[in-house]
Design a protein around this motif. Sequence first.
Motif, PDB file in Angstrom:
ATOM      1  N   THR A 127      29.753  -1.397  20.563  1.00  0.00           N
ATOM      2  CA  THR A 127      28.298  -1.337  20.400  1.00  0.00           C
ATOM      3  C   THR A 127      27.877   0.127  20.329  1.00  0.00           C
ATOM      4  N   TRP A 128      27.090   0.443  19.356  1.00  0.00           N
ATOM      5  CA  TRP A 128      26.666   1.831  19.127  1.00  0.00           C
ATOM      6  C   TRP A 128      25.202   1.819  18.755  1.00  0.00           C
ATOM      7  N   GLN A 129      24.375   2.475  19.549  1.00  0.00           N
ATOM      8  CA  GLN A 129      22.937   2.530  19.332  1.00  0.00           C
ATOM      9  C   GLN A 129      22.350   1.123  19.136  1.00  0.00           C
ATOM     10  N   GLY A 130      22.802   0.204  19.997  1.00  0.00           N
ATOM     11  CA  GLY A 130      22.247  -1.148  20.013  1.00  0.00           C
ATOM     12  C   GLY A 130      22.815  -2.095  18.972  1.00  0.00           C
ATOM     13  N   ARG A 131      23.726  -1.609  18.133  1.00  0.00           N
ATOM     14  CA  ARG A 131      24.284  -2.485  17.085  1.00  0.00           C
ATOM     15  C   ARG A 131      25.800  -2.541  17.186  1.00  0.00           C
ATOM     16  N   GLU A 132      26.372  -3.670  16.766  1.00  0.00           N
ATOM     17  CA  GLU A 132      27.834  -3.745  16.745  1.00  0.00           C
ATOM     18  C   GLU A 132      28.356  -2.974  15.526  1.00  0.00           C
ATOM     19  N   THR A 133      29.419  -2.215  15.727  1.00  0.00           N
ATOM     20  CA  THR A 133      30.010  -1.464  14.612  1.00  0.00           C
ATOM     21  C   THR A 133      31.525  -1.404  14.753  1.00  0.00           C
ATOM     22  N   PHE A 134      32.197  -1.248  13.611  1.00  0.00           N
ATOM     23  CA  PHE A 134      33.618  -0.906  13.637  1.00  0.00           C
ATOM     24  C   PHE A 134      33.758   0.536  14.105  1.00  0.00           C
ATOM     25  N   VAL A 135      34.965   0.889  14.544  1.00  0.00           N
ATOM     26  CA  VAL A 135      35.236   2.269  14.967  1.00  0.00           C
ATOM     27  C   VAL A 135      36.542   2.720  14.298  1.00  0.00           C
ATOM     28  N   ALA A 136      36.566   3.945  13.791  1.00  0.00           N
ATOM     29  CA  ALA A 136      37.780   4.438  13.119  1.00  0.00           C
ATOM     30  C   ALA A 136      37.931   5.946  13.302  1.00  0.00           C
ATOM     31  N   HIS A 137      39.187   6.379  13.361  1.00  0.00           N
ATOM     32  CA  HIS A 137      39.477   7.821  13.422  1.00  0.00           C
ATOM     33  C   HIS A 137      39.540   8.375  12.002  1.00  0.00           C
ATOM     34  N   SER A 138      38.427   8.340  11.318  1.00  0.00           N
ATOM     35  CA  SER A 138      38.415   8.758   9.909  1.00  0.00           C
ATOM     36  C   SER A 138      38.160  10.249   9.739  1.00  0.00           C
ATOM     37  N   CYS A 139      38.106  11.000  10.850  1.00  0.00           N
ATOM     38  CA  CYS A 139      37.948  12.460  10.718  1.00  0.00           C
ATOM     39  C   CYS A 139      39.239  13.170  11.140  1.00  0.00           C
ATOM     40  N   GLY A 140      40.261  12.399  11.533  1.00  0.00           N
ATOM     41  CA  GLY A 140      41.543  13.026  11.889  1.00  0.00           C
ATOM     42  C   GLY A 140      41.613  13.586  13.300  1.00  0.00           C
ATOM     43  N   HIS A 141      40.654  13.245  14.164  1.00  0.00           N
ATOM     44  CA  HIS A 141      40.703  13.780  15.534  1.00  0.00           C
ATOM     45  C   HIS A 141      41.942  13.275  16.278  1.00  0.00           C
ATOM     46  N   ASP A 142      42.486  12.123  15.816  1.00  0.00           N
ATOM     47  CA  ASP A 142      43.739  11.625  16.404  1.00  0.00           C
ATOM     48  C   ASP A 142      44.923  12.538  16.054  1.00  0.00           C
ATOM     49  N   ILE A 143      44.920  13.082  14.834  1.00  0.00           N
ATOM     50  CA  ILE A 143      45.947  14.069  14.439  1.00  0.00           C
ATOM     51  C   ILE A 143      45.795  15.313  15.322  1.00  0.00           C
ATOM     52  N   HIS A 144      44.545  15.714  15.551  1.00  0.00           N
ATOM     53  CA  HIS A 144      44.304  16.912  16.375  1.00  0.00           C
ATOM     54  C   HIS A 144      44.836  16.697  17.799  1.00  0.00           C
ATOM     55  N   MET A 145      44.621  15.472  18.336  1.00  0.00           N
ATOM     56  CA  MET A 145      45.081  15.192  19.714  1.00  0.00           C
ATOM     57  C   MET A 145      46.604  15.213  19.799  1.00  0.00           C
ATOM     58  N   ALA A 146      47.269  14.585  18.816  1.00  0.00           N
ATOM     59  CA  ALA A 146      48.737  14.591  18.838  1.00  0.00           C
ATOM     60  C   ALA A 146      49.265  16.020  18.684  1.00  0.00           C
ATOM     61  N   SER A 147      48.627  16.827  17.838  1.00  0.00           N
ATOM     62  CA  SER A 147      49.053  18.223  17.649  1.00  0.00           C
ATOM     63  C   SER A 147      48.815  19.033  18.926  1.00  0.00           C
ATOM     64  N   TRP A 148      47.760  18.717  19.611  1.00  0.00           N
ATOM     65  CA  TRP A 148      47.368  19.414  20.848  1.00  0.00           C
ATOM     66  C   TRP A 148      48.408  19.162  21.937  1.00  0.00           C
ATOM     67  N   VAL A 149      48.774  17.869  22.100  1.00  0.00           N
ATOM     68  CA  VAL A 149      49.810  17.536  23.094  1.00  0.00           C
ATOM     69  C   VAL A 149      51.141  18.166  22.688  1.00  0.00           C
ATOM     70  N   GLY A 150      51.475  18.083  21.394  1.00  0.00           N
ATOM     71  CA  GLY A 150      52.734  18.651  20.907  1.00  0.00           C
ATOM     72  C   GLY A 150      52.792  20.164  21.098  1.00  0.00           C
ATOM     73  N   THR A 151      51.666  20.835  20.880  1.00  0.00           N
ATOM     74  CA  THR A 151      51.601  22.294  21.074  1.00  0.00           C
ATOM     75  C   THR A 151      51.793  22.641  22.555  1.00  0.00           C
ATOM     76  N   ALA A 152      51.146  21.859  23.422  1.00  0.00           N
ATOM     77  CA  ALA A 152      51.275  22.096  24.869  1.00  0.00           C
ATOM     78  C   ALA A 152      52.741  21.987  25.283  1.00  0.00           C
ATOM     79  N   LYS A 153      53.381  20.928  24.805  1.00  0.00           N
ATOM     80  CA  LYS A 153      54.789  20.692  25.152  1.00  0.00           C
ATOM     81  C   LYS A 153      55.661  21.853  24.650  1.00  0.00           C
TER      82      LYS A 153
END
Length: 449
Positions: A127-153
């Motif tokens: 639910t987003w702003q009172g309406r049901e919506t799909f959710v997707a990582h369409s900006c690549g923030h998931d790639i950024h998170m995996a790269s972030w963890v990989g860089t830390a390691k």
Amino acid sequence: MRFAKPLLAAVAVGGMVALPARAEIDVAKLKQSIEASFESDYPKLDALYKDIHAHPELAFQEEKTAAKLAAEMRAIGFEVTEKVGRTGLVALYRNGDGPTIMVRTELDALPMEEKTGLPYASVVKTTWQGRETFVAHSCGHDIHMASWVGTAKTLVTLKERWKGTLMFIAQPAEEVGAGAMAMLAEGLFTRFPKPDVGFALHTGGGIFPYGHIGYTVGVRSSSADSLFIRFKGRGGHGASPQATIDPIIMASRFVVDVQSVISREKDPTKFGVVSIGSFHAGTSGNIIPDEVVLQGTIRTYDVDVRARMHDGIKRTAKAVAEMADAPAPDIVITEGIKAVVNDAAVGETAGKVLKAAFGDKFRAAPPVTASEDYSEYINSGVPSMFFNIGVYDPEAVAAAQKSGAPLPGNHSALFAPVPKPTIQTGVTAMTLAVLSAFDQRAKGQYKGQ
Ligand SMILES: [Zn+2]
Ligand SMILES: [Zn+2]
């Protein structure tokens, strides 16, 4: 506090003998050891990436995503503080005396449906702003998170090569431009060390293939201000306009005339956009309404252009009301996200290392017209470098360029980075950038600190 082996021999030897040829060998060797470390870490990173991709969360709802990253960072040996800026987290790794270097990822996804058909595609709804919506990582923030963890390691694996503190932050709500401010408001640079240098990366859509890095000297993304105007008229019968003051005529004239602020008042060599995306008035074809409400967005790179555009937009709105003998309109311009401006010294130091490591796959990129709230950290006094990484197969990029049909970019329902080579580029480039900053800071070559 120096590297066992200097990153760039030609720079590191200072007044001694400069050996540019050896410099490339050192960086090439370092790149190889980063890539070897990445290769052994990748199965875990791949699983993390696909899990986060399949379970996206929207701005300030990223609780499960943040918990996953917190667990990863604790396992690597970071000291993690959760709920900084509502759902954000700060992970510190202290490795002796030296500078504090920040690396930032975003946590949030977008309220849209993914249509990639990938086996790990999101089918999540919320639910987003009172309406049901799909959710997707369409900006690549998931790639950024995996790269972030990989860089830390990788940086922890290479901890003999640097001294100081790693400050890895995972920021909520970038897509709504509120997460960086939320983290700063909750003591990001007071409860935790204020970084000497900061870095962030972003997936760059279809411009570059994977394996490539884009960097913009100076201004990298636009400032984004929002515009609200209420034109006030006098309503009445559509058949008797002489008895009314028609606000639809005023607002329509404004929408057209305001573009002359762009074409006639702004320096044509400088970037500036004003777009009206919302125009609301009226209930029926035969009633002239009392008022019209417009909403728009104003994008610029340069503060002078920004001020000039604000002035021109206000003058145009007041003038069209005056022409109609109407009351003065309500005009509200809300200053939002500011432009991301890359620091020349940080970019030059990291750029030399990235050039040596990636050759002509490290390229100059034009600034983007979108906006990014990483600027909040820069404006809080953290000199930074923000760069892009490519996400698509080089052949697909070449074919798209030939056919003229672009590959799906960020915020497209079809945005589909190729995970392994994209994350590998993210980890390698970010690790080298952070090491370059430790090296340079250790030698005291930055002005100021
Ligand atoms: Zn985005
Ligand atoms: Zn983004």
